[in-house]
Design an enzyme around this catalytic site. Structure first.
Site, PDB file in Angstrom:
ATOM      1  N   ARG A 119     -13.975  43.918  12.075  1.00 27.32           N
ATOM      2  CA  ARG A 119     -14.572  45.151  11.546  1.00 27.32           C
ATOM      3  C   ARG A 119     -13.459  46.175  11.331  1.00 27.32           C
ATOM      4  O   ARG A 119     -12.319  45.939  11.703  1.00 27.32           O
ATOM      5  CB  ARG A 119     -15.651  45.693  12.487  1.00 27.32           C
ATOM      6  CG  ARG A 119     -15.099  46.192  13.804  1.00 27.32           C
ATOM      7  CD  ARG A 119     -16.202  46.793  14.660  1.00 27.32           C
ATOM      8  NE  ARG A 119     -15.634  47.415  15.848  1.00 27.32           N
ATOM      9  CZ  ARG A 119     -16.338  47.841  16.875  1.00 27.32           C
ATOM     10  NH1 ARG A 119     -17.654  47.702  16.891  1.00 27.32           N
ATOM     11  NH2 ARG A 119     -15.755  48.409  17.910  1.00 27.32           N
ATOM     12  N   ASN A 157     -18.088  54.865  11.763  1.00 23.78           N
ATOM     13  CA  ASN A 157     -18.160  54.638  13.209  1.00 23.78           C
ATOM     14  C   ASN A 157     -16.756  54.595  13.784  1.00 23.78           C
ATOM     15  O   ASN A 157     -15.926  53.791  13.361  1.00 23.78           O
ATOM     16  CB  ASN A 157     -18.841  53.288  13.489  1.00 23.78           C
ATOM     17  CG  ASN A 157     -19.156  53.090  14.950  1.00 23.78           C
ATOM     18  OD1 ASN A 157     -19.965  53.834  15.520  1.00 23.78           O
ATOM     19  ND2 ASN A 157     -18.519  52.110  15.566  1.00 23.78           N
ATOM     20  N   GLU A 158     -16.491  55.497  14.716  1.00 22.36           N
ATOM     21  CA  GLU A 158     -15.191  55.505  15.411  1.00 22.36           C
ATOM     22  C   GLU A 158     -14.024  55.316  14.430  1.00 22.36           C
ATOM     23  O   GLU A 158     -13.301  54.320  14.492  1.00 22.36           O
ATOM     24  CB  GLU A 158     -15.144  54.422  16.491  1.00 22.36           C
ATOM     25  CG  GLU A 158     -16.108  54.667  17.631  1.00 22.36           C
ATOM     26  CD  GLU A 158     -15.934  53.684  18.780  1.00 22.36           C
ATOM     27  OE1 GLU A 158     -15.366  52.595  18.560  1.00 22.36           O
ATOM     28  OE2 GLU A 158     -16.364  54.005  19.889  1.00 22.36           O
ATOM     29  N   GLU A 310     -22.643  56.898  22.534  1.00 16.86           N
ATOM     30  CA  GLU A 310     -22.649  55.537  23.082  1.00 16.86           C
ATOM     31  C   GLU A 310     -22.153  55.551  24.518  1.00 16.86           C
ATOM     32  O   GLU A 310     -21.174  56.230  24.842  1.00 16.86           O
ATOM     33  CB  GLU A 310     -21.691  54.630  22.305  1.00 16.86           C
ATOM     34  CG  GLU A 310     -22.058  54.333  20.892  1.00 16.86           C
ATOM     35  CD  GLU A 310     -21.011  53.412  20.243  1.00 16.86           C
ATOM     36  OE1 GLU A 310     -20.259  52.733  20.967  1.00 16.86           O
ATOM     37  OE2 GLU A 310     -20.930  53.411  19.012  1.00 16.86           O
ATOM     38  N   TRP A 318     -14.776  44.246  26.637  1.00 22.84           N
ATOM     39  CA  TRP A 318     -13.435  44.355  26.048  1.00 22.84           C
ATOM     40  C   TRP A 318     -12.355  44.668  27.070  1.00 22.84           C
ATOM     41  O   TRP A 318     -11.212  44.880  26.709  1.00 22.84           O
ATOM     42  CB  TRP A 318     -13.429  45.360  24.897  1.00 22.84           C
ATOM     43  CG  TRP A 318     -14.240  46.600  25.117  1.00 22.84           C
ATOM     44  CD1 TRP A 318     -15.500  46.848  24.637  1.00 22.84           C
ATOM     45  CD2 TRP A 318     -13.879  47.760  25.877  1.00 22.84           C
ATOM     46  NE1 TRP A 318     -15.951  48.094  25.043  1.00 22.84           N
ATOM     47  CE2 TRP A 318     -14.969  48.665  25.805  1.00 22.84           C
ATOM     48  CE3 TRP A 318     -12.759  48.136  26.617  1.00 22.84           C
ATOM     49  CZ2 TRP A 318     -14.967  49.919  26.440  1.00 22.84           C
ATOM     50  CZ3 TRP A 318     -12.754  49.377  27.247  1.00 22.84           C
ATOM     51  CH2 TRP A 318     -13.850  50.247  27.149  1.00 22.84           C
ATOM     52  N   GLU A 358     -19.861  40.564  20.454  1.00 27.58           N
ATOM     53  CA  GLU A 358     -20.284  41.421  21.569  1.00 27.58           C
ATOM     54  C   GLU A 358     -21.506  40.885  22.306  1.00 27.58           C
ATOM     55  O   GLU A 358     -22.254  41.659  22.905  1.00 27.58           O
ATOM     56  CB  GLU A 358     -20.503  42.845  21.050  1.00 27.58           C
ATOM     57  CG  GLU A 358     -19.174  43.464  20.634  1.00 27.58           C
ATOM     58  CD  GLU A 358     -19.240  44.911  20.189  1.00 27.58           C
ATOM     59  OE1 GLU A 358     -18.286  45.647  20.445  1.00 27.58           O
ATOM     60  OE2 GLU A 358     -20.256  45.276  19.561  1.00 27.58           O
ATOM     61  N   LYS A 359     -21.679  39.577  22.283  1.00 24.63           N
ATOM     62  CA  LYS A 359     -22.881  39.023  22.916  1.00 24.63           C
ATOM     63  C   LYS A 359     -22.865  39.147  24.435  1.00 24.63           C
ATOM     64  O   LYS A 359     -23.898  39.048  25.083  1.00 24.63           O
ATOM     65  CB  LYS A 359     -23.110  37.568  22.487  1.00 24.63           C
ATOM     66  CG  LYS A 359     -21.979  36.620  22.767  1.00 24.63           C
ATOM     67  CD  LYS A 359     -22.288  35.251  22.183  1.00 24.63           C
ATOM     68  CE  LYS A 359     -21.123  34.285  22.342  1.00 24.63           C
ATOM     69  NZ  LYS A 359     -19.901  34.731  21.631  1.00 24.63           N
ATOM     70  N   PHE A 360     -21.684  39.391  25.028  1.00 29.32           N
ATOM     71  CA  PHE A 360     -21.635  39.606  26.476  1.00 29.32           C
ATOM     72  C   PHE A 360     -21.490  41.082  26.834  1.00 29.32           C
ATOM     73  O   PHE A 360     -21.280  41.426  27.981  1.00 29.32           O
ATOM     74  CB  PHE A 360     -20.513  38.762  27.104  1.00 29.32           C
ATOM     75  CG  PHE A 360     -20.771  37.288  26.940  1.00 29.32           C
ATOM     76  CD1 PHE A 360     -21.926  36.714  27.462  1.00 29.32           C
ATOM     77  CD2 PHE A 360     -19.900  36.482  26.224  1.00 29.32           C
ATOM     78  CE1 PHE A 360     -22.200  35.367  27.281  1.00 29.32           C
ATOM     79  CE2 PHE A 360     -20.163  35.134  26.042  1.00 29.32           C
ATOM     80  CZ  PHE A 360     -21.316  34.567  26.571  1.00 29.32           C
ATOM     81  N   HIS A 361     -21.581  41.943  25.814  1.00 34.01           N
ATOM     82  CA  HIS A 361     -21.611  43.388  26.059  1.00 34.01           C
ATOM     83  C   HIS A 361     -23.061  43.744  26.371  1.00 34.01           C
ATOM     84  O   HIS A 361     -23.979  43.294  25.695  1.00 34.01           O
ATOM     85  CB  HIS A 361     -21.138  44.122  24.803  1.00 34.01           C
ATOM     86  CG  HIS A 361     -20.913  45.592  24.994  1.00 34.01           C
ATOM     87  ND1 HIS A 361     -21.929  46.478  25.258  1.00 34.01           N
ATOM     88  CD2 HIS A 361     -19.774  46.326  24.948  1.00 34.01           C
ATOM     89  CE1 HIS A 361     -21.424  47.699  25.363  1.00 34.01           C
ATOM     90  NE2 HIS A 361     -20.123  47.636  25.187  1.00 34.01           N
TER      91      HIS A 361
HETATM   92  C1  GLA Z   1     -17.655  51.076  20.296  1.00 39.69           C
HETATM   93  C2  GLA Z   1     -18.401  50.797  19.016  1.00 39.69           C
HETATM   94  C3  GLA Z   1     -19.611  49.944  19.200  1.00 39.69           C
HETATM   95  C4  GLA Z   1     -19.357  48.838  20.185  1.00 39.69           C
HETATM   96  C5  GLA Z   1     -18.873  49.426  21.480  1.00 39.69           C
HETATM   97  C6  GLA Z   1     -18.635  48.403  22.561  1.00 39.69           C
HETATM   98  O1  GLA Z   1     -17.990  52.218  20.936  1.00 39.69           O
HETATM   99  O2  GLA Z   1     -18.748  51.962  18.328  1.00 39.69           O
HETATM  100  O3  GLA Z   1     -19.978  49.421  17.959  1.00 39.69           O
HETATM  101  O4  GLA Z   1     -18.401  47.972  19.674  1.00 39.69           O
HETATM  102  O5  GLA Z   1     -17.651  50.074  21.250  1.00 39.69           O
HETATM  103  O6  GLA Z   1     -18.262  49.006  23.774  1.00 39.69           O
END
Ligand code: GLA
Length: 660
Positions: A119, A157-158, A310, A318, A358-361
């Site tokens: 991404r 996003n970020e 978030e 991560w 991110e399936k384990f997030h």
């Molecule tokens: C960031 C992103 C999210 C996700 C989280 C995971 O904050 O904006 O899409 O990837 O990290 O912690």
């Protein structure tokens, strides 16, 4: 002239704390959606963020649109009383874009292309990327601008990409032309007489790509400024599109906490809502303090209530090792954010993914589902937030102490070729904030050119580069009665990273009573500078003081024996080393008390954090053993609905929200 009134967070909260998170229903069969909504309602979720990573779904082929699924979702949310923070999907372009238009892909410092498949693979300078981003944003704004579920826009996003590509280089040149006007001015600002770097033609100027040896620091500094500005341009282009369609709907873009790549002071001026993503490590003994730092900084950027866009209900995925949040910690840290000014408590993400990176997030609904502890705790927190909402939202409290922070000073100071790579700017900032946090002094953050007159104490952990305007501001602050405490490596350079005569600005040296700064004596990891009342870490200095300055602490032994370690001249203090944590806390607490700044509450146990927001007192217990907290007087605890007189006991991770 009419003053334009911008929408703000209150237009989205309407008196309720926003509670919810990123919702990525496109990852699930549509049959899951009604179940999602049932669980959301049961948990008091009133806000979801849709569309953050939906570009390929919304625009499956160039110029095509598929809005049907999003139409159904927007309606579903509205029918269930859940507001939508609608994202532009521009942080993750679809594969066709990179395939058809390689010019949209960013290039790394060593000339490698970053491909799709992850991404944030977009070049901020790419005209093609910007054209596609504007088009999808226009269509989203036109289609959903009037939808009753829409409460806020979430741009991208970020924002965090760097780009050293040829297109970025071309844009860098025009950015530099705007900044300097002429090549002569650029050559002077970058000090290109050094190492035969003089530029004779703008075409020779490039992004600071891999070089044989250390790069020109002023060029690198400008590249960081340029990167922040280019990302800001991308944000502004999308913001202006949605603003035109929906002038009364607030706009945000979520920051990463203390992220090096964005001058968030500058960005915050362009946002209706300042929002941040916050993921302290549940195992970090200083996790709560680091959360508090980001919350204080975000509130200061917002100059009022802000949005926790978030956080994680459980583990992230991560870190090297990713720990869950023990029972009660998610509630505690969420209420900490509210105490420190958040009017929105949101998560990444609603339902934990089953596929993808991110399936384990964690999610608010974990793989364990409705019966899982995570969702059960989410549900309880939702009810509590709803109960206190009306007494909290919109309230903003000013504080007596400000910590100064500036991205440009950070960028300028964190270069190759400096005397010590042990001095890490964020670590120094954290050490000073920690000292104040442990002394129960709530702090704001401020930029060195902000108006500081409302603060009793201003601390400067480290501002290596300062503009003349910032120095004027600090001098005026002390002249007008303020107390200033500065750490080392402050005022060393100007905004071009040119060292000021004497190794530190003359007027600042005068202010602190430094006659001559002979040498810097950096310390190795694990090395200490013994002083008469504490041990210094990281750094020490060989200083002569002026006669009207007092040495409040002196070096003991070694090369610097007897020289001042902490200097004071009137209300201006200078710390030439970083005292160990307990000593820094005592020193700053003493200075603050002398300047009339009081801790939130006296006699607090170590692990209890106290914060005032409006007329509420939040007490947050970060320990696992029950503690008794003295709270003189009679109060009402909003969370339990009971009266509290003179003292109260907080259990493991306990919280009380008291109205006096
Ligand atoms: C960031 C992103 C999210 C996700 C989280 C995971 O904050 O904006 O899409 O990837 O990290 O912690």
């Amino acid at each position: 002239m009419a003053v334009e009134k911008r929408p703000h967070l209150g237009d989205a909260t309407r008196g309720r704390i926003l509670y919810g998170g990123d919702y990525n229903p496109e990852q699930w069969p549509e049959e899951t959606w009604p179940e999602d909504v049932r669980l959301m309602r049961a948990a008091g979720v009133n806000s979801v963020t849709l569309g953050v990573f939906s570009w390929a779904k919304l625009e499956p082929r160039p110029g095509e649109r598929d809005f049907g699924w999003l139409d159904r979702l927007m309606d579903l949310m509205h029918d269930n009383g859940i507001g939508v923070v609608l994202a532009t999907p521009t942080s993750s372009p679809p594969p066709w874009m990179g395939h058809l238009h390689p010019d949209t892909l960013p290039v790394t410092e060593d000339g490698r292309t970053e491909y799709w498949g992850g991404r944030q693979h977009f070049s901020h300078s790419s005209a093609t990327y910007r054209r596609y981003a504007a088009a999808i944003t226009e269509d989203l704004a036109a289609r959903y601008g009037g939808h009753p579920a829409l409460t806020m826009w979430h741009i991208n996003n970020e924002y965090c990409t760097y780009d050293w590509s040829d297109e970025a280089a071309a844009r860098f040149r025009t950015w530099l032309q705007d900044r300097y006007g002429s090549l002569d001015a650029l050559n002077s600002a970058w000090g290109t007489a050094f190492w035969s770097q003089g530029y004779g033609d703008w075409a020779e100027v490039h992004t600071p790509r891999n070089a044989h040896y250390m790069k020109n620091p002023s060029q690198v500094l400008d590249f960081k400024r340029f990167t922040s500005d280019m990302l800001l341009e991308c944000y502004l282009a999308e913001r202006d599109i949605v603003r035109l369609a929906t002038p009364h709907t607030p706009v945000t873009s979520n920051f990463m906490p203390l992220w090096v790549g964005q001058d968030a002071w500058r960005w915050a001026e362009e946002e209706d809502v300042v929002s941040v993503d916050l993921y302290p490590d549940p195992r970090d003994p200083l996790g709560a303090q680091q959360g508090a730092l980001v919350q204080d900084m975000t509130r200061s950027q917002a100059r009022g209530p802000w949005m926790l866009m978030e956080q994680a209900a459980g583990p992230v995925n991560w870190r090297g090792v990713n720990h869950p949040k023990p029972h009660g910690l998610n509630r505690l840290w969420s209420l900490q954010a509210v105490a420190r000014g958040a009017d929105a408590v949101c998560y990444f993400q609603w339902r934990q993914s089953r596929q993808g990176a991110e399936k384990f997030h964690s999610g608010m609904v974990s793989h364990a589902g409705e019966e899982g502890r995570t969702y059960q705790e989410i549900k309880r927190l939702g009810a509590e937030l709803a109960a206190i909402s009306g007494q909290v939202t919109g309230r903003h409290t000013a504080h007596d102490v400000a910590v100064l922070h500036d991205w440009h000073a950070w960028w300028a100071g964190a270069q190759d070729g400096r005397l010590s790579n042990q001095v890490d700017y964020p670590d120094v900032l954290k050490a000073w904030h920690r000292a104040l946090w442990e002394a129960h002094l709530t702090t704001d953050f401020a930029h060195p050119e902000h108006d500081l007159t409302a603060y009793k104490v201003v601390v400067v952990p480290q501002l290596y580069a300062l503009t003349d305007a910032a120095i004027d501001n600090l001098l005026a602050y002390v002249r007008q009665g303020g107390t200033l405490v500065s750490g080392f490596l402050t005022g060393v350079a100007d905004e071009d990273d040119r060292v000021r005569p004497g190794g530190m600005d003359t007027r600042l040296r005068e202010l602190f009573g430094i006659r001559t700064l002979h040498e810097w004596w950096p310390l190795d990891a694990g090395e200490y500078a013994d002083c008469d009342t504490f041990r210094g870490t990281l750094w020490s200095e060989e200083i002569d003081k002026t006669e009207d300055a007092a040495a409040e602490a002196s070096y003991k032994g070694g090369e610097l024996d007897g020289l001042p370690a902490v200097l004071r001249r009137g209300r201006a203090w200078y710390l030439s080393t970083l005292p160990e944590p307990g000593a820094l806390r005592e020193l700053l607490a003493g200075i603050a008390t002398g300047a009339g700044a009081r801790p939130v509450l006296d006699g607090l146990p170590d692990q209890v954090e106290a914060v005032r927001r409006g007329d509420l007192l939040f007490l947050l217990h970060h320990g696992r053993e029950p503690v008794t907290v003295p709270v003189p007087g009679t109060h009402h605890d909003l969370l339990t609905g009971t009266a509290v007189t003179d003292r109260l006991t907080l259990d493991r991770y306990g919280v009380a929200v008291l109205r006096t």
